[in-house]
Design a protein around this motif. Sequence first.
Motif, PDB file in Angstrom:
ATOM      1  N   ASN A 110      -2.185  -3.684   5.196  1.00  0.00           N
ATOM      2  CA  ASN A 110      -3.375  -2.864   4.949  1.00  0.00           C
ATOM      3  C   ASN A 110      -4.630  -3.706   5.123  1.00  0.00           C
ATOM      4  O   ASN A 110      -5.269  -4.097   4.162  1.00  0.00           O
ATOM      5  N   CYS A 136      -9.724   8.151   2.069  1.00  0.00           N
ATOM      6  CA  CYS A 136      -9.188   6.864   1.609  1.00  0.00           C
ATOM      7  C   CYS A 136      -8.921   6.929   0.107  1.00  0.00           C
ATOM      8  O   CYS A 136      -9.532   7.718  -0.612  1.00  0.00           O
ATOM      9  N   SER A 177       0.807  -1.212   0.000  1.00  0.00           N
ATOM     10  CA  SER A 177       0.000   0.000   0.000  1.00  0.00           C
ATOM     11  C   SER A 177       0.845   1.268   0.000  1.00  0.00           C
ATOM     12  O   SER A 177       0.306   2.359   0.060  1.00  0.00           O
ATOM     13  N   ALA A 198     -10.458  -1.573   4.913  1.00  0.00           N
ATOM     14  CA  ALA A 198      -9.047  -1.553   4.515  1.00  0.00           C
ATOM     15  C   ALA A 198      -8.640  -2.868   3.867  1.00  0.00           C
ATOM     16  O   ALA A 198      -8.932  -3.944   4.378  1.00  0.00           O
ATOM     17  N   VAL A 246      -6.301   2.642   3.433  1.00  0.00           N
ATOM     18  CA  VAL A 246      -6.744   3.466   4.559  1.00  0.00           C
ATOM     19  C   VAL A 246      -5.521   3.891   5.364  1.00  0.00           C
ATOM     20  O   VAL A 246      -4.676   3.062   5.699  1.00  0.00           O
TER      21      VAL A 246
END
Length: 327
Positions: free
Chosen positions: A215, A198, A7, A180, A168
Motif C-alpha cells: 500500500n 479511501c 491493508s 497511499a 487506497v
Amino acid sequence: MTTALTSSTGTEHLDATQVLVRRQAEQVQRAWRDLDPAGLRASFGAAVVPVFVAAITAGQQDAAALAAPYVADVLADTDEPERPVPTVAPAAFTGVTTTGLPLAALADLLLVRLLTDIGSGMSTMDALLAGLRRALTYTATEITDAGRTATQVQLIADTRIAGYERVVKLPACDRCIVLAGKLYRYSTGFRRHPRCDCTMLPVTRDQWRESNLDNHPRALFDSMSEAEQKERFGAGNAAAIRAGADISQVVNARRGAMPVAGRWVTTQGTSSRGLAGQRMGELRKQPGRRYRMSQLARPTAGQLITDFSGRSREELVAALRRYGYLL
C-alpha cells in the motif's frame, strides 16, 4: 508478537462501506426517475427530498456502525491486552453533512442548482442528468465521510491505537494514490475530495514503525496498465514516473492539496431527547420547537478533532463524550 501491518483489513472495510453507498445511491437514483419536468419543484419535494434524506441518513448510520467492530478486528491479532473502550454512537453521525449542514438543506441545494442549470440555458434532460450525478456525489460523499469520521473517533477512544494509515484501492485519483500508505497521528484530519472512498487503517504503536509493502504510491502505479497510468496521470507524467521520477513530486506539481474540513457546528442531536443535548446542558424552550434545545454550539466530530489537535488524547476523548459522539 504483533502482526505485520497489512491493508487487507482496511480494504475489506472499504468494500463494506462501498456496498452501503451503492445500496443508498440506488434508492436516490430510483427516486430521481420520478421527477416530473413539467412540475419540478412539486415532484422534487414529493419524490426526491424524503428519499434523499432517508437514504443518506440510513447509510451514515450503517457506515458509522462499522467503526467499532473494524477497530476491534484490527486489534484482534495483536498482543495488545483487551480493555474497556468507549464506543461511538452511530446516530451521532447522521442527519447532517460533514460541514454540519442539515441533509434537508443539502436537498434544497440540489434543487437550486438544478433550476439554475435550466435557467442558464441547459436542456431539461441535460440538467436532470447533471443533477443526478450531483445527488449521487452528495450521497456517496456524506455516507463515506460519516464512516471515516466515526472510525477516527473510535480509534481516538482506544488508546492502543497510535494513528492510522491511509488505504487506497484502485481505481483512484492521482491525489489519493500519492497519499497511499502514509501514516498519520490519531488526531490528524483525513484529507479527501468529493466521492473519495479511501479509508483509514488503525495501527498500534508497534505497527506504526513497520512498513506496508502493498500500500504505497509506486506499488499502486506499477499495478496499473500503461493505458490506466496515462489516463490517471497524463501521458507525459506517466512516462516520467516510469522513468524513475518521484510520483509525489509529479502529482503535487500540478494539483492542489485536498482539504480538511473547516470549522463547522451543528444543532443536530442538541434537543433534550438527544445524547448531545443531555450532556451539553443549558436546555431552553424555543418558539416552534417541541423539545428544549441546548443553547451551546455543537461542533461536528471532525471539528472537535481539529480543535483539539496538539492537546492530550484524554481531553479529546472527553470532548467527544461531552458532545455525544462517544457513548
